[in-house]
Enzyme design. Structure first.
Site, PDB file in Angstrom:
ATOM      1  N   ASP A 263       0.869  -1.174   0.000  1.00 17.84           N
ATOM      2  CA  ASP A 263       0.000   0.000   0.000  1.00 17.84           C
ATOM      3  C   ASP A 263       0.911   1.230   0.000  1.00 17.84           C
ATOM      4  OD1 ASP A 263      -2.126   1.695  -0.046  1.00 17.84           O
ATOM      5  OD2 ASP A 263      -3.171   0.819   1.656  1.00 17.84           O
TER       6      ASP A 263
HETATM    7  C1  BGC Z   1      -4.993   3.232   0.193  1.00 21.97           C
HETATM    8  C2  BGC Z   1      -5.267   2.192  -0.866  1.00 21.97           C
HETATM    9  C3  BGC Z   1      -5.148   2.796  -2.228  1.00 21.97           C
HETATM   10  C4  BGC Z   1      -3.783   3.419  -2.372  1.00 21.97           C
HETATM   11  C5  BGC Z   1      -3.541   4.010  -3.741  1.00 21.97           C
HETATM   12  C6  BGC Z   1      -3.751   4.017  -0.069  1.00 21.97           C
HETATM   13  O1  BGC Z   1      -3.645   5.092   0.767  1.00 21.97           O
HETATM   14  O2  BGC Z   1      -4.932   2.624   1.451  1.00 21.97           O
HETATM   15  O3  BGC Z   1      -6.539   1.620  -0.667  1.00 21.97           O
HETATM   16  O4  BGC Z   1      -5.415   1.847  -3.217  1.00 21.97           O
HETATM   17  O5  BGC Z   1      -3.648   4.436  -1.406  1.00 21.97           O
HETATM   18  O6  BGC Z   1      -4.310   5.115  -3.963  1.00 21.97           O
END
Ligand code: BGC
Ligand code: BGC
Length: 735
Positions: A263
């Site tokens: 993530d």
């Molecule tokens: C989130 C994810 C997301 C990623 C990319 C993160 O902060 O937890 O769910 O897909 O960002 O945008």
């Protein structure tokens, strides 16, 4: 490209190039007005490293995507195209209800259609991968990200997970209109302690395996291309650096062979979490765990080479990760056509086209849950004065927190929907109070959130006047979209104070109040339910929200949504879920007996249980009939009921089937959902509904942690929601 060719390509790449494939650059490397869905990180890299990057995220303009890809293919020494990824969660341009609302449709096939439409629009817009579905099991409404999940039930979530993956990916990733899907967040991100965002997760191994892993497993069984790691710790080890979780569980037990991405900045955060001394150690932990792509930090790009030179990592580990990424690019057909389906003409034609809007309208109507109705709905089209009051009366942002491309100007607001449905009625429309509290500063993904059309203090008086004049009041209340979603944890699940005051004032002068609630989470609706004749949970319904609500209010569509997440009586009950356990002293209603499992100040029961939802008619259930009362491992057994529409309207009933294992080597839940069927019945019509029970439905992780069933008696419940007591009993004999 054939696999042999891919391997040849890999063997021909320099180490720098290989490491480049493992890096996902944030969009600010490519455009000035970038959308950042996490903190901006310092990269300190030069042009060569940028040219080696394997993927990027959150770039949306197809013209810009085309240019970047053209450039990337030219500059990457082996002309390897970039992967363009983004969070297409509940829609691309046509916005569908939020995932939690989609869960309430109890129609995975409808969520699949929404995903198909999203993929079609997104791929024409040049995207290759969506960071969806989010399948984290959710039991605590304080956590803002419950809106991204399809709810609290492992079985329902698994069905949705598989359907959504199939919707995005289609039969073949190369096909026009397909995009790759990335299931997230692995694992157990949905159980942060105290509902606080990014908080640690303390979970038994049994619960992880039995409750939390099945939905990820279902997505993987459906062929999902990617898995995203989660931010949280699990058993005190951050998921992103957790070798046991990623290698033993994800790769070996679950059998995932695709790409694992961290993530946003989660690899670097291993330092703050306290398991890595510095970025070098963070890179090592994540690589050893098997995280292929580093999202949005320079940890891999700056450290992997050194770790190999020092002999701490070996190049085969890198090769394996790179090969997985190249394989995905190949499956998408990018080596032949790096733009895939990007087509500006089709992009404009698909987005928000009538066919897509129609699906959005159906999904929105079917996702709303009628929580209360004292004979006031459906509204009759007769001459009457309706006051539409509240901050959601004319609000256009009905998308929830995760719709980076949804434009307010394309929404049907509640006011427009009602006017379109019944042009002859007099509609008094007053906002009354603001959506945001006074002096509240709220930040969304694109900066500070501001109130649309803010009102002054006098607006409350106007609202009261309108309520006095009207025959019926519709109160459109709720949370702001950014009160939920990532970074949207809350400690109080009631509506904002000024809205409660508005509700109180209005409901005192008019007893015919219908409350419509817009929110990304189950809220504490006690006061609202007490003072309203009817309550409709509308969630964040998307582009066609206003039309969908009007369809339900006027009875053009029968309300059929059922809660995929429990609505607590008050915040003090959370985390709460229907499939809990009996204690040794369950509460039997006898308040004189102090020594029972209960609260002194609130009831044990939630305000509205899992599976609950009303329509405009009533159904009766016959007793549960079993084809036999004993079964063995090879047998199946059929449980059936006759359901009859005993009201005056046509309607859809979601017949729900639960099982309870009465005694086992470990304590089992009081019941678990094992099946459901939606049935449409005209007044006086009835239908026999059957569920087949087989031994595999009775398995669980037993005392020895074997996934198996045990002999004994089981209860079958079939009824209208998770509290039904319509039951029968059978025995499982293993020989
Ligand atoms: C989130 C994810 C997301 C990623 C990319 C993160 O902060 O937890 O769910 O897909 O960002 O945008
Ligand atoms: C309590 C114990 C106590 C025991 C004997 C139980 O109900 O949980 O703490 O020692 O009774 O009074």
């Amino acid at each position: 490209m054939e696999r042999m060719k891919l391997i040849e390509l890999l063997n021909d790449m320099s180490l720098e190039e290989k490491i480049g494939q493992l890096v996902q650059l944030s969009s600010n490397f490519y455009e000035d007005e970038a959308v950042l869905t996490g903190p901006a990180m310092e990269f300190g890299i030069g042009e060569a490293e940028i040219n080696h990057a394997g993927s990027t995220l959150s770039i949306f303009d197809p013209k810009i995507i085309k240019q970047i890809q053209e450039n990337a293919v030219k500059k990457q020494p082996h002309n390897i195209p970039l992967l363009f990824m983004a969070d297409i969660i509940n829609g691309y341009k046509t916005i569908f209800p939020i995932p939690l609302a989609q869960g309430c449709t109890f129609q995975p096939e409808l969520a699949k259609k929404c995903a198909e439409v999203s993929a079609k629009e997104a791929s024409a817009g040049g995207l290759h991968v969506t960071f969806s579905p989010m399948v984290d099991l959710v039991r605590d409404a304080r956590w803002g990200r419950v809106m991204e999940s399809t709810g609290e039930d492992k079985y329902l979530n698994s069905l949705f997970a598989a359907a959504i993956v199939q919707g995005y990916q289609g039969k073949d990733l190369k096909d026009k209109g397909s995009i790759a899907s990335c299931v997230k967040h692995f694992a157990a991100y949905g159980a942060p302690t105290a509902g606080k965002e990014y908080n640690n997760v303390e979970l038994s191994l049994r619960s992880l395996k039995e409750d939390y892993l099945p939905a990820y497993q279902a997505a993987i069984d459906a062929g999902v291309s990617m898995v995203m790691t989660s931010f949280n710790t699990l058993d005190r080890i951050p998921a992103t650096g957790n070798k046991w979780l990623m290698q033993d569980v994800l790769r070996k037990q679950i059998g995932f062979e695709g790409v694992v991405i961290s993530d946003w900045a989660a690899i670097e955060e291993l330092i703050t979490q306290g398991v890595a001394q510095d970025k070098e150690e963070a890179a090592q932990l994540a690589m050893v765990a098997g995280v292929d792509i580093d999202m949005a930090t320079n940890v891999y790009i700056k450290n992997l080479k050194r770790l190999i030179e020092k002999g701490i990592l070996n190049e085969t580990q890198i090769d394996e990760a790179v090969l997985r990424i190249l394989t995905l690019k190949n499956e998408l057909g990018l080596f032949e056509n790096p733009y895939k389906d990007l087509d500006i003409e089709e992009y404009s034609r698909y987005n928000l086209c009538p066919e897509h809007r129609k699906i959005a309208r159906k999904a929105a109507a079917d996702s709303m849950v009628l929580l209360k109705n004292d004979a006031i709905l459906p509204l009759k089209k007769k001459e009457q004065c309706i006051a539409l009051i509240g901050p959601y009366a004319e609000e256009m942002h009905l998308y929830g927190a995760w719709s980076l491309l949804g434009e307010d100007s394309n929404t049907i607001s509640l006011k427009s929907g009602m006017e379109l449905a019944d042009a002859d009625n007099e509609l008094l429309c007053v906002k009354g109070v603001n959506l945001l509290s006074e002096k509240e500063t709220l930040y969304g993904f694109k900066g500070l959130v501001s109130e649309s059309n803010p009102v002054t203090k006098d607006a409350m008086k106007e609202a009261i006047k309108a309520a006095q004049k009207a025959d019926i009041v519709i109160l459109a209340l709720g949370e702001h979209a950014y009160h939920s979603g990532e970074g949207g944890s809350k400690a109080d699940l009631r509506l904002p104070k000024q809205q409660r005051e508005l509700f109180k004032a209005v409901s005192q002068v008019n007893k015919n109040c219908i409350s419509i609630i817009f929110s990304g989470r189950p809220m504490d609706l006690r006061e609202i339910a007490e003072g309203s004749k009817s309550v409709l949970q509308a969630w964040f319904p998307g582009s066609e929200g206003g039309n969908a609500i009007a369809d339900l209010l006027y009875g053009i569509v029968s309300p059929s949504g059922r809660l995929a997440m429990t609505f607590p009586y008050s915040t003090g009950q959370v985390p709460i879920h229907y499939d809990h356990f009996n204690t040794g002293r369950p509460f039997n209603g006898d308040h004189k007996n102090r020594f029972q499992s209960k609260y002194l100040d609130i009831p044990n029961e939630p305000l509205y249980p899992f599976g609950y939802g009303l329509g405009y008619t009533k159904f009766s259930y016959s007793e549960v009939k079993l084809s036999k009362t004993n079964m063995n491992k090879q047998d199946t057994l059929t449980a059936s009921v006759v359901v009859k529409n005993i009201g005056e309207h046509e309607g859809i009933e979601t017949v729900q089937f639960y099982l309870q294992d009465q005694k086992a080597s470990v304590v089992r839940p009081v019941r678990e959902l094992k099946g459901f069927q939606r049935v449409f019945l005209q007044p006086a019509e009835s239908a026999e509904i059957k569920f087949e029970i087989s031994e595999d439905m009775l398995r669980f992780y037993n005392y020895n942690m074997d996934y198996t069933s045990e002999e004994g008696t089981f209860l079958v419940f079939i009824g209208e929601n998770s509290t039904t007591m319509n039951q029968a009993e059978f025995k499982l004999q293993l020989c």
